[in-house]
Design a protein around this motif. Structure first.
Motif, short mmCIF file in Angstrom:
data_model
loop_
_atom_site.label_atom_id
_atom_site.label_comp_id
_atom_site.label_asym_id
_atom_site.label_seq_id
_atom_site.Cartn_x
_atom_site.Cartn_y
_atom_site.Cartn_z
N MET A 1 0.82 -1.20 0.00
CA MET A 1 0.00 0.00 0.00
C MET A 1 0.86 1.26 0.00
SD MET A 1 -3.11 -1.24 2.46
CE MET A 1 -3.85 0.36 2.61
N LEU A 2 1.59 1.53 1.07
CA LEU A 2 2.43 2.72 1.11
C LEU A 2 3.74 2.41 0.41
CD1 LEU A 2 1.88 3.77 4.83
CD2 LEU A 2 0.58 4.45 2.82
N THR A 3 4.20 3.32 -0.43
CA THR A 3 5.40 3.02 -1.21
C THR A 3 6.54 4.01 -1.03
OG1 THR A 3 4.57 4.21 -3.15
CG2 THR A 3 4.05 1.84 -2.99
N GLN A 4 6.26 5.24 -0.67
CA GLN A 4 7.32 6.23 -0.53
C GLN A 4 6.89 7.30 0.46
OE1 GLN A 4 8.46 8.01 -4.24
NE2 GLN A 4 8.80 6.06 -5.25
N ILE A 5 7.89 8.03 0.94
CA ILE A 5 7.61 9.21 1.76
C ILE A 5 8.56 10.31 1.31
CG2 ILE A 5 9.16 8.48 3.60
CD1 ILE A 5 7.16 9.81 5.56
N HIS A 6 8.05 11.51 1.20
CA HIS A 6 8.86 12.66 0.82
C HIS A 6 8.67 13.74 1.88
CE1 HIS A 6 9.33 10.68 -2.99
NE2 HIS A 6 8.06 10.79 -3.27
N PRO A 7 9.58 13.78 2.85
CA PRO A 7 9.42 14.77 3.92
C PRO A 7 9.49 16.19 3.38
CG PRO A 7 11.58 13.75 4.02
CD PRO A 7 10.81 13.02 2.98
N LYS A 8 8.76 17.08 4.04
CA LYS A 8 8.78 18.50 3.73
C LYS A 8 9.40 19.23 4.91
CE LYS A 8 4.69 18.78 0.80
NZ LYS A 8 3.38 19.44 0.66
#
Length: 119
Positions: A1-8
């Motif tokens: 389901m979750l594939t990536q994270i891009h922190p801000k």
């Protein structure tokens, strides 16, 4: 389901942030458009996004990202060659929780910790 994270993370000055991540850390600019007040950089399989926060007091910034790597020794040496300042409390070392880690602060005091599993 979750594939990536891009922190801000917050930044005060886009040009300074861009230069630090590209020249010191080896990232490259990401995306086809250059948006006012927003920056995206990538290295290998990760991206970090930044939003403009001109009033940010770096001494009150608690932005943090933990980045996993499979080549921590090589990356650490690369940063030293680029004269990247390592956090005084975050030199490369084996941690009791099974990670080899080091940390740096970017120009806005966002803490970047890099880690690799010892197992």
């Amino acid at each position: 389901m979750l594939t990536q994270i891009h922190p801000k993370l917050p930044m005060r000055n886009k040009l300074i942030t861009r230069k630090f991540y590209i020249d010191k850390l080896g990232f490259e600019a990401f995306g086809n458009a250059d948006y006012d007040g927003y920056l995206m950089v990538q290295k290998d399989n990760i991206q970090i996004h930044f939003f403009e926060f001109k009033e940010l007091n770096p001494l009150e910034n608690y932005g943090q990202v933990y980045i996993r790597t499979d080549a921590i020794d090589e990356f650490y040496k690369e940063l030293l060659r680029n004269k990247t300042e390592i956090h005084p409390n975050g030199p490369l070392e084996n941690k009791p929780w099974g990670q080899k880690e080091f940390s740096i602060l970017d120009p806005d005091n966002n803490l970047l910790t890099f880690g690799q599993s010892l197992f």
